[in-house]
Design a protein around this motif. Structure first.
Motif, PDB file in Angstrom:
ATOM      1  N   LYS A 281      51.811  39.447  25.724  1.00  0.00           N
ATOM      2  CA  LYS A 281      50.610  39.702  24.914  1.00  0.00           C
ATOM      3  C   LYS A 281      49.388  39.976  25.792  1.00  0.00           C
ATOM      4  O   LYS A 281      48.435  40.616  25.356  1.00  0.00           O
ATOM      5  N   TYR A 282      49.419  39.468  27.031  1.00  0.00           N
ATOM      6  CA  TYR A 282      48.244  39.567  27.898  1.00  0.00           C
ATOM      7  C   TYR A 282      48.351  40.829  28.745  1.00  0.00           C
ATOM      8  O   TYR A 282      48.580  40.781  29.956  1.00  0.00           O
ATOM      9  N   LYS A 283      48.130  41.950  28.121  1.00  0.00           N
ATOM     10  CA  LYS A 283      48.348  43.251  28.766  1.00  0.00           C
ATOM     11  C   LYS A 283      47.305  43.570  29.836  1.00  0.00           C
ATOM     12  O   LYS A 283      47.538  44.414  30.699  1.00  0.00           O
ATOM     13  N   HIS A 284      46.152  42.927  29.773  1.00  0.00           N
ATOM     14  CA  HIS A 284      45.099  43.210  30.745  1.00  0.00           C
ATOM     15  C   HIS A 284      45.061  42.196  31.886  1.00  0.00           C
ATOM     16  O   HIS A 284      44.201  42.287  32.765  1.00  0.00           O
ATOM     17  N   MET A 285      45.989  41.249  31.886  1.00  0.00           N
ATOM     18  CA  MET A 285      46.056  40.245  32.946  1.00  0.00           C
ATOM     19  C   MET A 285      47.181  40.625  33.919  1.00  0.00           C
ATOM     20  O   MET A 285      48.207  39.960  34.011  1.00  0.00           O
ATOM     21  N   ARG A 286      46.961  41.727  34.667  1.00  0.00           N
ATOM     22  CA  ARG A 286      48.044  42.273  35.487  1.00  0.00           C
ATOM     23  C   ARG A 286      47.597  42.660  36.897  1.00  0.00           C
ATOM     24  O   ARG A 286      48.348  43.302  37.620  1.00  0.00           O
ATOM     25  N   SER A 287      46.402  42.265  37.323  1.00  0.00           N
ATOM     26  CA  SER A 287      45.852  42.801  38.582  1.00  0.00           C
ATOM     27  C   SER A 287      45.596  41.723  39.637  1.00  0.00           C
ATOM     28  O   SER A 287      44.719  41.872  40.483  1.00  0.00           O
ATOM     29  N   TYR A 288      46.346  40.645  39.613  1.00  0.00           N
ATOM     30  CA  TYR A 288      46.135  39.554  40.565  1.00  0.00           C
ATOM     31  C   TYR A 288      46.314  40.004  42.015  1.00  0.00           C
ATOM     32  O   TYR A 288      45.595  39.538  42.906  1.00  0.00           O
ATOM     33  N   GLN A 289      47.259  40.899  42.276  1.00  0.00           N
ATOM     34  CA  GLN A 289      47.549  41.299  43.651  1.00  0.00           C
ATOM     35  C   GLN A 289      46.349  41.937  44.347  1.00  0.00           C
ATOM     36  O   GLN A 289      46.225  41.881  45.571  1.00  0.00           O
ATOM     37  N   SER A 290      45.458  42.532  43.570  1.00  0.00           N
ATOM     38  CA  SER A 290      44.269  43.161  44.170  1.00  0.00           C
ATOM     39  C   SER A 290      43.054  42.236  44.159  1.00  0.00           C
ATOM     40  O   SER A 290      41.957  42.642  44.571  1.00  0.00           O
ATOM     41  N   TYR A 291      43.234  40.995  43.716  1.00  0.00           N
ATOM     42  CA  TYR A 291      42.102  40.072  43.608  1.00  0.00           C
ATOM     43  C   TYR A 291      41.724  39.519  44.981  1.00  0.00           C
ATOM     44  O   TYR A 291      42.579  39.009  45.717  1.00  0.00           O
ATOM     45  N   ARG A 292      40.455  39.597  45.316  1.00  0.00           N
ATOM     46  CA  ARG A 292      39.927  39.113  46.588  1.00  0.00           C
ATOM     47  C   ARG A 292      38.719  38.217  46.301  1.00  0.00           C
ATOM     48  O   ARG A 292      37.583  38.697  46.194  1.00  0.00           O
ATOM     49  N   PRO A 293      38.934  36.923  46.156  1.00  0.00           N
ATOM     50  CA  PRO A 293      37.839  36.032  45.727  1.00  0.00           C
ATOM     51  C   PRO A 293      36.680  35.945  46.705  1.00  0.00           C
ATOM     52  O   PRO A 293      35.552  35.646  46.311  1.00  0.00           O
ATOM     53  N   MET A 294      36.922  36.201  47.987  1.00  0.00           N
ATOM     54  CA  MET A 294      35.860  36.065  48.973  1.00  0.00           C
ATOM     55  C   MET A 294      35.073  37.349  49.182  1.00  0.00           C
ATOM     56  O   MET A 294      34.071  37.361  49.903  1.00  0.00           O
ATOM     57  N   SER A 295      35.500  38.429  48.556  1.00  0.00           N
ATOM     58  CA  SER A 295      34.831  39.706  48.756  1.00  0.00           C
ATOM     59  C   SER A 295      33.405  39.676  48.193  1.00  0.00           C
ATOM     60  O   SER A 295      33.187  39.350  47.028  1.00  0.00           O
ATOM     61  N   GLY A 296      32.442  40.020  49.046  1.00  0.00           N
ATOM     62  CA  GLY A 296      31.062  40.132  48.584  1.00  0.00           C
ATOM     63  C   GLY A 296      30.333  38.823  48.380  1.00  0.00           C
ATOM     64  O   GLY A 296      29.227  38.811  47.826  1.00  0.00           O
ATOM     65  N   LEU A 297      30.892  37.704  48.818  1.00  0.00           N
ATOM     66  CA  LEU A 297      30.229  36.413  48.640  1.00  0.00           C
ATOM     67  C   LEU A 297      29.083  36.237  49.627  1.00  0.00           C
ATOM     68  O   LEU A 297      29.128  36.757  50.749  1.00  0.00           O
ATOM     69  N   HIS A 298      28.067  35.486  49.210  1.00  0.00           N
ATOM     70  CA  HIS A 298      26.929  35.184  50.070  1.00  0.00           C
ATOM     71  C   HIS A 298      26.699  33.678  50.069  1.00  0.00           C
ATOM     72  O   HIS A 298      26.956  32.999  49.073  1.00  0.00           O
ATOM     73  N   PRO A 299      26.195  33.146  51.186  1.00  0.00           N
ATOM     74  CA  PRO A 299      25.895  31.708  51.217  1.00  0.00           C
ATOM     75  C   PRO A 299      24.576  31.392  50.519  1.00  0.00           C
ATOM     76  O   PRO A 299      23.587  32.103  50.707  1.00  0.00           O
ATOM     77  N   TYR A 300      24.579  30.338  49.715  1.00  0.00           N
ATOM     78  CA  TYR A 300      23.382  29.906  48.997  1.00  0.00           C
ATOM     79  C   TYR A 300      23.190  28.402  49.184  1.00  0.00           C
ATOM     80  O   TYR A 300      24.168  27.660  49.318  1.00  0.00           O
ATOM     81  N   PRO A 301      21.956  27.923  49.142  1.00  0.00           N
ATOM     82  CA  PRO A 301      21.726  26.481  49.084  1.00  0.00           C
ATOM     83  C   PRO A 301      22.266  25.928  47.759  1.00  0.00           C
ATOM     84  O   PRO A 301      22.042  26.508  46.693  1.00  0.00           O
TER      85      PRO A 301
END
Length: 502
Positions: A281-301
């Motif tokens: 049923k979850y047809k749009h939950m198919r892109s985990y392999q391209s997931y990069r959680p650290m991409s574009g992160l910045h350090p904040y206080p």
């Protein structure tokens, strides 16, 4: 233990001092105190911690992030949720935890008895937990089990609803996540695939200092007298569950990675068939392999705010929000699951609007919310809230989906994301967790998300004050909600004496 208590006391005392200072008549330097100055003082008291942080509002990404975090664990996993359902999301997460435990990762898991009843029942859901306990290095606890809360109800009726409402995931003392989401389909499915999913928010963080503060919050509840250890059964499970959990894990990984599930559908194993049917049923939950959680992160206080349940001693969150409201200089934006204001919370908000602070609130309406009692109380109070908070704007979700996020934005620079609702339960009864992030960039993203929800999915409630002072609705819950449901809510208003339990 004494060292931990001293840290707790010092941090709480810092809040008390701040609140005391801000209650004094404003003059001189005190008059220029801003919300950002409050943050800076709290940051100094807690060691000026920073973390790479990402606001996660997309449901699929929220699941990918959790899957990535647990999969990457090498040494330790600490996890606590109010709700862990026994659906494919809950079982696949337990399956992934079981796999990591067999790899030698030490795991501490805690779930709330009221929220996770399906998995904490004796001779039923507890079997799934027993499979993890068969592996060395796993500890599991249940918070305020029913057998305990029923005994304590005679001392204080609030003990029956007392819960661990925290949402914490910690990996290897470095990765951390908190927010509003629990573990269930309704928090992670794409709204295009499932109509009744929630609208929620989390924050993913990387940083040893912040993870250490989150661990302290986890430890204090995990080691409290409200958390009861699930013991390994002497003869193990009568009905083994390990295979089912492993199938759930493998099926989930295959699906989110874009792989075909036909082998599961064709399997003679009934669990495999059911997981394949559900996941399809979850047809749009198919892109985990391209997931990069650290991409574009910045350090904040970042400052971590913790709150024990009513049977504990710590509460950084309630006075922390009060201090930020007292010192905001321009605007406050709140997106929250429910608005059931205690006199103290109403007073703090009124102090802000009386100073001319632009206050915007977005919450659920009777149309979107599932909890009818909380909406009965809101139906009773919304006109009074607008009348009291002069110049404020109150928006309500006009959608079949339920709003579940808990976000506060102060002066376009400080953001709070966590589990804390604007109700009696969060303020006075449950344990809660939240983080404050100082960043105009982060605050802008949080604000834009809320404003997008307002523009696309919400209606504004408005009142009219007559010449005689009487307040009437210009547009309110009755203007866009089914008459039958409004009728039910009006009847339930008679249970207003129960408001302190919500």
């Amino acid at each position: 233990m004494l060292k931990s208590f001293k840290k707790t006391s010092i941090f709480s005392i810092a809040f008390i001092i701040l609140i005391f200072l801000f209650s004094l008549p404003a003059n001189g330097a005190e008059k220029s105190m801003r919300a950002v100055d409050v943050f800076d003082e709290l940051a100094r008291q807690s060691g000026n911690q920073t973390a790479y942080a990402r606001l996660i509002t997309d449901n699929n990404e929220a699941w990918y992030a959790r899957w990535h975090m647990i999969s990457s664990a090498q040494r330790t996993i600490d996890v606590t949720y109010f709700i862990i359902k026994d659906d494919v999301f809950g079982k696949s997460m337990l399956g992934l935890l079981l796999r990591k435990a067999r790899e030698g990762v030490k795991i501490r898991l805690m779930m709330d008895a009221r929220g996770s009843g399906e998995l904490t029942k004796i001779f039923a859901g507890i079997d799934y937990l027993q499979e993890l306990l068969e592996t060395p290095g796993v500890e599991i606890k249940v918070y305020n089990p029913m057998s305990v809360s029923l005994r304590r109800i005679f001392g204080d009726i609030r003990n029956i609803v007392l819960s661990n409402h925290d949402k914490i995931l910690l990996i290897d003392g470095e990765l951390a996540m908190t927010g509003g989401r629990n573990i269930s389909q309704i928090y992670f499915a794409d709204p295009r695939d499932c109509e009744k999913v929630y609208r929620d928010a989390d924050v993913f963080m990387k940083g040893k200092a912040v993870a250490g503060r989150m661990k302290q919050a986890f430890d204090e509840e995990f080691n409290s007298h409200q958390a009861f250890k699930v013991k390994r059964e002497l003869f193990g499970n009568i009905v083994p569950r390990a295979e089912e959990l492993e199938i759930a894990r493998r099926a989930m990984l295959a699906h989110i990675s874009g792989m075909d599930l036909s082998a599961y559908s064709a399997s003679t194993n009934l669990h495999a068939k059911e997981f394949a049917r559900t996941l399809s049923k979850y047809k749009h939950m198919r892109s985990y392999q391209s997931y990069r959680p650290m991409s574009g992160l910045h350090p904040y206080p970042v400052v971590v705010l913790d709150k024990h349940s009513r049977r504990g001693t710590r509460n950084d969150i309630t006075p922390g929000i009060a201090a930020l409201l007292k010192t905001a200089v321009k605007e406050v934006i709140i997106q929250n699951f429910c608005i059931i204001l205690s006199p103290e919370a109403l007073s703090d908000l009124k102090a802000a609007t009386d100073r001319g602070i632009a206050l915007t609130i977005l919450t659920n309406s009777p149309k979107s919310a599932e909890n009818v009692l909380s909406q009965a109380f809101f139906l009773e109070d919304w006109k009074m809230i607008l009348s009291t908070l002069t110049g404020s704007r109150l928006f309500a979700y006009d959608d079949d989906r339920q709003l579940h996020s808990k976000i506060f934005v102060f002066d376009g620079e400080l953001s709070i994301v966590g589990s804390y609702n604007m109700d009696y339960l969060s303020e006075q009864i449950n344990s809660e967790i939240a983080v404050v992030i100082k960043s105009k960039e982060f605050a802008k993203r949080a604000s834009l998300r809320i404003l997008d929800d307002i523009n696309k999915y919400s209606v504004e409630y408005k009142i009219v004050k007559g010449s005689n002072g009487k307040i009437t609705a210009n547009f309110g819950p009755e203007s866009h909600t089914d008459a039958k449901k409004i009728g039910l809510l009006k009847k339930l208003k008679a249970l207003g004496f129960l408001k302190p339990l919500f």
